[in-house]
Design a protein around this motif. Structure first.
Motif, mmCIF file in Angstrom:
data_model
loop_
_atom_site.group_PDB
_atom_site.id
_atom_site.type_symbol
_atom_site.label_atom_id
_atom_site.label_comp_id
_atom_site.label_asym_id
_atom_site.label_seq_id
_atom_site.Cartn_x
_atom_site.Cartn_y
_atom_site.Cartn_z
ATOM 1 N N TYR A 204 -0.085 -14.959 28.567
ATOM 2 C CA TYR A 204 -0.968 -14.644 29.561
ATOM 3 C C TYR A 204 -1.242 -15.668 30.379
ATOM 4 N N GLN A 205 -0.425 -16.887 30.546
ATOM 5 C CA GLN A 205 -0.491 -17.910 31.767
ATOM 6 C C GLN A 205 -1.724 -18.783 31.347
ATOM 7 N N GLU A 206 -2.098 -18.916 30.338
ATOM 8 C CA GLU A 206 -3.150 -19.788 29.871
ATOM 9 C C GLU A 206 -2.613 -21.064 29.417
ATOM 10 N N PHE A 207 -1.893 -21.901 30.289
ATOM 11 C CA PHE A 207 -1.055 -22.841 29.873
ATOM 12 C C PHE A 207 -1.913 -23.966 29.089
ATOM 13 N N ALA A 208 -2.961 -24.229 29.590
ATOM 14 C CA ALA A 208 -3.862 -25.454 28.956
ATOM 15 C C ALA A 208 -3.991 -24.960 27.680
ATOM 16 N N PHE A 209 -4.256 -23.915 27.225
ATOM 17 C CA PHE A 209 -4.683 -23.575 25.724
ATOM 18 C C PHE A 209 -3.282 -23.438 25.132
ATOM 19 N N ALA A 210 -2.300 -22.970 25.734
ATOM 20 C CA ALA A 210 -0.773 -22.968 25.194
ATOM 21 C C ALA A 210 -0.210 -24.517 24.844
ATOM 22 N N LYS A 211 -0.674 -25.471 25.650
ATOM 23 C CA LYS A 211 -0.303 -26.682 25.598
ATOM 24 C C LYS A 211 -1.009 -27.211 24.220
ATOM 25 N N MET A 212 -2.429 -26.942 24.028
ATOM 26 C CA MET A 212 -3.089 -27.401 22.854
ATOM 27 C C MET A 212 -2.590 -26.949 21.716
ATOM 28 N N TYR A 213 -1.817 -25.759 21.649
ATOM 29 C CA TYR A 213 -1.469 -25.226 20.168
ATOM 30 C C TYR A 213 -0.210 -25.574 19.901
ATOM 31 N N PHE A 214 0.752 -26.075 21.152
ATOM 32 C CA PHE A 214 2.164 -26.385 20.768
ATOM 33 C C PHE A 214 1.909 -27.777 20.402
ATOM 34 N N GLU A 215 1.052 -28.432 20.920
ATOM 35 C CA GLU A 215 0.846 -29.869 20.398
ATOM 36 C C GLU A 215 0.243 -30.153 19.068
ATOM 37 N N ARG A 216 -0.242 -28.976 18.671
ATOM 38 C CA ARG A 216 -0.868 -29.111 17.179
ATOM 39 C C ARG A 216 0.405 -28.669 16.229
ATOM 40 N N VAL A 217 1.459 -27.839 16.697
ATOM 41 C CA VAL A 217 2.606 -27.536 15.928
ATOM 42 C C VAL A 217 3.153 -28.903 15.739
ATOM 43 N N LEU A 218 3.405 -29.697 17.119
ATOM 44 C CA LEU A 218 4.201 -30.881 16.988
ATOM 45 C C LEU A 218 3.524 -31.973 16.199
ATOM 46 N N ALA A 219 2.274 -32.001 15.949
ATOM 47 C CA ALA A 219 1.519 -33.081 15.154
ATOM 48 C C ALA A 219 1.962 -32.789 13.668
ATOM 49 N N VAL A 220 2.158 -31.613 13.389
ATOM 50 C CA VAL A 220 2.530 -31.420 11.963
ATOM 51 C C VAL A 220 3.908 -31.393 11.675
ATOM 52 N N ASN A 221 4.889 -30.873 12.618
ATOM 53 C CA ASN A 221 6.113 -30.862 12.598
ATOM 54 C C ASN A 221 7.054 -31.503 14.123
#
Length: 324
Positions: A273-290
């Motif tokens: 949905y081109q909401e890239f700031a939110f997308a960035k936040m969630y992918f960073e959360r993934v990488l914080a764990v893995n």
């Protein structure tokens, strides 16, 4: 040997009374014939003959083929070139053969036919459908994990293997020329399976399947999987959806990916949905764990690029891949 000879027909044309020398000659002949047939079977398996609906290897001719919907698998060892540079030619042969001994039976155990070996890789087809192919891919990669324990115990580095599976209409049969023939498989769907195998490196995963495979699984819910991407692969015009089968990963990596799945999916939704700031936040959360999740890292790099440079006109979220 006497019993073996009779089992293979050494008494076929004996007349009574028979001579001892004639009997021994016939026994030796039929034992040798049996060994020859067994040797042919190692180059051209009986299951392949059955697949081509041929009774004997002497009935196989150039152009014999079967045309139908099947699953096809490509696999190879990642970074094999770099690995092989540290080995002598003899060590290379020994290594590839040791690896093939480990994984090839997993194809046969799931009704697959190894059409050909490709150096450190292989092409296999599964005439009975997608279920056999996915189960074989999982079993093969689990076997690699066991093999890696042996390698580590012997002081060798573990290997990583990529597997790509597609489903569709293809022709499988005999190609070459009269003096030299071999099995092969042809169709655009076969080419796509090869591309999918290459994508395992790009996304840092072990087993990639196409939407076609997912659509033809009897019970897709029995597998842990995640959507990877919608891509246009080199040589194709239409985008395809690709998925990772997590069952093929090590237990640690599977658990980490499953644990981060909710955040990964939220990141994908915002990305679409081109909401890239939110997308960035969630992918960073993934990488914080893995931190080893290369797919999440790829998406993070994409959204950073899109936030920095802006969204191209007619952007649809589909990623065009320029490499094979």
């Amino acid at each position: 040997d006497l019993v073996t000879g009779f089992e293979f027909g050494a008494n076929d044309y004996l007349t009574k009374p028979f001579s001892r020398d004639e009997l021994l000659t016939r026994i030796k002949f039929h034992i040798q014939l049996s060994k020859t047939n067994h040797a042919y079977g190692r180059f051209f398996p009986h299951t392949f003959l059955e697949f081509l609906q041929k009774e004997s290897i002497v009935d196989v001719n150039l152009g014999n083929h079967v045309s139908k919907e099947m699953a096809v698998m490509f696999s190879d060892i990642r970074s094999f070139t770099a690995l092989s540079e540290s080995m002598t030619p003899q060590e290379n042969f020994d290594f590839v053969n040791a690896y093939m001994r480990q994984v090839s039976p997993k194809i046969r155990e799931h009704n697959g036919l190894i059409v050909k070996y490709l150096g450190d890789g292989m092409m296999a087809v599964f005439p009975n459908g997608a279920d056999d192919a996915v189960k074989a891919g999982i079993a093969k990669l689990q076997q690699v994990q066991q093999y890696n324990l042996q390698r580590l115990a012997s002081g060798y580095p573990p290997i990583q293997v990529g597997v790509g599976i597609n489903f569709g209409h293809m022709m499988v049969g005999i190609v070459g020329e009269l003096a030299r023939m071999q099995g092969d498989a042809f169709s655009d769907e076969v080419n796509l399976a090869s591309r999918l195998e290459s994508l395992t490196k790009f996304y840092g995963v072990s087993l990639v399947i196409s939407q076609n495979v997912l659509n033809h699984l009897s019970h897709p819910e029995q597998y842990q999987r995640r959507f990877l991407d919608k891509v246009i692969v080199k040589g194709r015009q239409e985008p395809i959806s690709i998925f990772e089968v997590l069952d093929a990963e090590t237990e640690l990596m599977r658990d980490l990916k499953w644990q981060t799945q909710p955040n990964f999916e939220r990141g994908l939704d915002h990305y679409r949905y081109q909401e890239f700031a939110f997308a960035k936040m969630y992918f960073e959360r993934v990488l914080a764990v893995n931190s080893e999740d290369k797919t999440a890292l790829l998406y993070l790099e994409r959204v950073d690029q899109l936030l920095d440079r802006g969204v191209p006109e007619n952007w649809s979220g589909v990623w065009a891949l320029t490499q094979k």
